[in-house]
Structure formats: C-alpha cells, structure tokens
Design a protein around this motif. Structure first.
Motif: not given
Length: 207
Positions: A76-91
């Motif tokens: 959710a934070w990543r979607e809000t920020a829209g940063l190209d260098n922040l990847q989707a979270p891994l389990a």
C-alpha cells in the motif's frame, strides 16, 4: 513492538518507524553504495523502505516480510509513493533459506528483528546474507543489544523482560554472540554506531 495504526488504504503506520527513520537513514546514506541492490529483511509496515528508497533513488530497494499483513502494508505504501526503485514486497522468512531471493545484493538491511524473533531467525539471517551479498557487501542491523562492558539501560532491561514474557525465545541478544555468528559466516563487524533511545547500528562486511 509498538502499536500499528491501520490506514484506510491498507497501509499501517508505526510510531517507532517514524521516530527512527531519520537517524537510520543518516547511517545508511554514509555507508551504502551509491548504486546497487538492497534487500530489507523484516520490513514491517514498509515505512522504512519507503523513506529509504525515496532518499536513495539510485538504489534498488526490495522489502520483504514473512507476515502477509506486513506485505499488504508495504504494498500500500509502495502504491501510494510510485517510486521506480521500490520493489514489490517478498515473502522472505529469514530462517528459511528457500524463501530468500536470488542475489547478488550489495546490502542487506534488517531493523528491529533480531530481538523480536527466535535465535534461528538470526542464524538464518547471517547465512542468507552471506549467500546473497557481493564480496564487500554490507549487512546492516539496528536495535537494542546487550554488551559485556556496557551497563544495560533500564528501559532496555524492561523491554527485554517484556519481550521474554511474550515469548521465551525473544529478547535482547549479546553483541558478542551475534558478532561471532556473523564471523562464522564470513561477515565481520566493522562499525558500531550509537543511536537514539539506547539502540545501536551494527555494520558487517562480507569478506
């Protein structure tokens, strides 16, 4: 171990993360490479990942957490920020080698996990970092520790008792034990930095 406030979009907000992000960021800025890949273990709410990816745009930041709720918050934070260098979270479960992503990474960052997890998680963290890091790569740890020649602050002593009451496998670790475990995996403590609220930043380098 503070309470997380749930936000409408699925993100969670951690007061502790808000307080310590600035001091941690200062240390990371000084010691992370200018460019490269960073893996964050036990990223929690994702606020650290967001702050550090925003402050260090030339680093590719991959957050991870074994908790589905944490990964929902990170996403959710990543979607809000829209940063190209922040990847989707891994389990990633630090203690389970099969969950670690393929390297190489230039740094592995782990904030406030070692004392809030079984010792097996720290063992897995050291093994995983040793496999994932490039030669000379950085393992960064942050949190409260026990040190043989340093009196334990009353607040940390109370925190340690609280942790062990919650789970006997949790608790503040001895810096000497963690450093020896790191050395066993070819990771050497190169810097100890005192941080606010009786915490430490520990920087290890892969030989």
């Amino acid at each position: 171990m503070d309470s997380l406030a749930a936000l409408p979009d699925g993100a969670a907000s951690s007061p502790a993360a808000g307080r310590n992000a600035g001091p941690i960021q200062s240390v990371l800025k000084a010691h992370l490479p200018a460019r490269g890949r960073v893996l964050e273990i036990a990223a929690g709410s994702g606020e650290h990942a967001l702050a550090f990816a925003r402050a260090l745009p030339d680093l590719d930041w991959t957050p991870s957490d074994p908790s589905e709720d944490a990964r929902t918050s990170i996403a959710a934070w990543r979607e809000t920020a829209g940063l190209d260098n922040l990847q989707a979270p891994l389990a990633v479960d630090a203690a389970d080698p099969s969950t670690w992503p393929d390297g190489p990474f230039h740094a592995v960052v782990c904030i406030n996990m070692v004392h809030i997890s079984p010792w097996a998680a720290t063992e897995g963290l050291m093994g995983g970092a040793a496999r994932a890091l490039v030669p000379g790569g950085l393992l960064y740890l942050y949190g409260p520790w026990r040190e043989a020649d340093v009196p334990l602050a009353p607040s940390n002593a109370d925190f340690d008792q609280n942790l062990q009451a919650r789970n006997p496998e949790w608790g503040l670790r001895a810096l000497e034990d963690v450093s020896q475990l790191a050395r066993d995996h070819g990771l050497h403590l190169t810097l100890r930095v005192e941080m606010p609220a009786n915490n430490l930043s520990l920087l290890f380098r892969k030989v």
